[in-house]
Scaffold this active site. Sequence first.
Site, PDB file in Angstrom:
ATOM      1  N   LYS A 114      26.357 -65.351 -81.517  1.00  0.00           N
ATOM      2  CA  LYS A 114      26.447 -65.382 -80.164  1.00  0.00           C
ATOM      3  C   LYS A 114      25.184 -65.408 -79.372  1.00  0.00           C
ATOM      4  CE  LYS A 114      27.196 -64.592 -75.552  1.00  0.00           C
ATOM      5  NZ  LYS A 114      26.178 -64.587 -74.924  1.00  0.00           N
ATOM      6  N   HIS A 115      24.587 -66.567 -79.158  1.00  0.00           N
ATOM      7  CA  HIS A 115      23.213 -66.602 -78.401  1.00  0.00           C
ATOM      8  C   HIS A 115      23.631 -66.498 -76.964  1.00  0.00           C
ATOM      9  CE1 HIS A 115      19.155 -66.971 -78.764  1.00  0.00           C
ATOM     10  NE2 HIS A 115      19.129 -68.258 -79.697  1.00  0.00           N
ATOM     11  N   ALA A 116      22.105 -66.158 -76.291  1.00  0.00           N
ATOM     12  CA  ALA A 116      22.231 -66.062 -74.798  1.00  0.00           C
ATOM     13  C   ALA A 116      22.807 -67.374 -74.263  1.00  0.00           C
ATOM     14  CB  ALA A 116      20.889 -65.744 -74.459  1.00  0.00           C
ATOM     15  N   SER A 149      19.443 -56.085 -74.160  1.00  0.00           N
ATOM     16  CA  SER A 149      19.048 -55.066 -72.970  1.00  0.00           C
ATOM     17  C   SER A 149      19.839 -53.875 -73.267  1.00  0.00           C
ATOM     18  CB  SER A 149      19.652 -55.429 -71.624  1.00  0.00           C
ATOM     19  OG  SER A 149      21.174 -55.633 -71.761  1.00  0.00           O
ATOM     20  N   GLU A 184      17.681 -53.765 -81.502  1.00  0.00           N
ATOM     21  CA  GLU A 184      16.421 -53.717 -80.743  1.00  0.00           C
ATOM     22  C   GLU A 184      16.707 -53.975 -79.262  1.00  0.00           C
ATOM     23  OE1 GLU A 184      13.529 -55.131 -79.026  1.00  0.00           O
ATOM     24  OE2 GLU A 184      13.611 -56.894 -80.557  1.00  0.00           O
ATOM     25  N   LEU A 185      16.219 -52.994 -78.612  1.00  0.00           N
ATOM     26  CA  LEU A 185      16.396 -52.977 -77.224  1.00  0.00           C
ATOM     27  C   LEU A 185      15.360 -52.991 -76.315  1.00  0.00           C
ATOM     28  CD1 LEU A 185      19.449 -50.769 -77.129  1.00  0.00           C
ATOM     29  CD2 LEU A 185      19.485 -52.967 -77.630  1.00  0.00           C
ATOM     30  N   CYS A 187       9.491 -58.181 -76.032  1.00  0.00           N
ATOM     31  CA  CYS A 187       9.621 -56.719 -76.138  1.00  0.00           C
ATOM     32  C   CYS A 187       8.472 -55.916 -76.508  1.00  0.00           C
ATOM     33  CB  CYS A 187      10.964 -56.428 -76.955  1.00  0.00           C
ATOM     34  SG  CYS A 187      12.633 -57.229 -76.612  1.00  0.00           S
TER      35      CYS A 187
END
Length: 461
Positions: A160-162, A213, A234-235, A268
């Site tokens: 599920k990509h952006a 996020s 990983e946020l 990030c």
Amino acid sequence: MPIATVNPANGETLKTYQAMGEEEVERRLQLAEATFRTYRTTTFDERARMLHRAADVLDEDQDEVARMLTTEMGKPLRQARAEAAKCAKAMRWYADNAADLLADEEPDASDVKDSGASRALVRYRPLGPVLAVMPWNFPLWQVVRFAAPALMAGNVGLLKHASNVPQTALYLEDLFHRAGFPEGAFQTLLIGSAAVDDVLRDERVRAATLTGSEPAGRAVASTAGEMIKKTVLELGGSDPFVVMPSADVERAAQVAVTARVQNNGQSCIAAKRFIVHTDVYDAFAERFTAGMRALTVGDPMEDGTDVGPLASEQGRTDLEELVDDAVRSGATVLCGGERPDGPGWFYPPTVLADITREMRIHREEAFGPVATLYRAADLDEAVLIANDSPFGLSSNVWTRDEDEVDRFVRDLEAGGVFVNGMTASHPGLPFGGVKRSGYGRELSGHGIREFCNITTVWHGA
């Protein structure tokens, strides 16, 4: 948010996509489950041949892929080419190393003899379909660093990509199919964020990984926890970049510019907080600010461009609000700080000094080319400032004093400490963070084992 390609350099909507309906999602879940039953029995050599072919295809497609990445999220074209090349490198690394990384482990016979075993071993077995919820900032790399180890371990992937990088998402499915992987080994789900929860709750999905996020991470972790499913998160981060008196200040300032504005500052692991010992603060601040001011902002398709637009209008608005809040609270703008006129979601490289704990930018991640400068009286204060963040992804330390290096490695709250260099990800090194930067690791042997059933095999006497 619509599933669409919108060019951030001019705001033009180039292509829109219809979200997949429930029937199509169900078909793909069925296919993933069915494919896993047979794909899990393939050998490492078979998987490696397909993954090597995927790397070769990606190399052949590099120019086309780079233009697609730049069009969808605005990174400079040369950086898009580098991202594609890095993905091919990671594929080859896992193709060549997975068999050793997941080889059976046998403890010494004397360690298990009191259990009554004549022999015991640990075997790594795949879990099944893994859902990957991925972000737009490195739309190829973020996916490949999950997909390459997952596929080599015998898992199958659901992406599920952006919603703003749909062409990249569809390309990835096509890439693995063209490389010879079974149709259901890697599939893209063109769905909105609201549909993720239902997919994650499906019993056929065995685990999930998310880069994104904090709110997205909390949502996925909450559902996965309720369903008792493994997750890796990983946020994001607000990485410190510490400069001590023994450092090569000129070199540190040069690297600091790249470390802050790589990927238009939307990384990030980009250094964001620059913590400089008072003895070298003025020299570093002068060189760093001059370097940021000299960067070329413009069309990301032009090879001379250093910084392109932010990926979305909302992203630029969020960044502006952080800068404006800091300035109202007393921050000094050393360069940048004002949105340029004209089309596209551009924002200039910006350096802010005189940062205080009350400012939002001290606690929140600035996702764009904005740097904050801090003055530290000594090593202890540098560590204190560095750790005064809810994030703990990576860190950078510049010093020639080995005792200081030992202290920073011991005391910095981060998943990585890069000494006299810029944070970067590499397939042979684990990647991940602590605190609100998430948990679990990607890449290296640690990453490929995250989605394995670590199985004890015991033989009686």
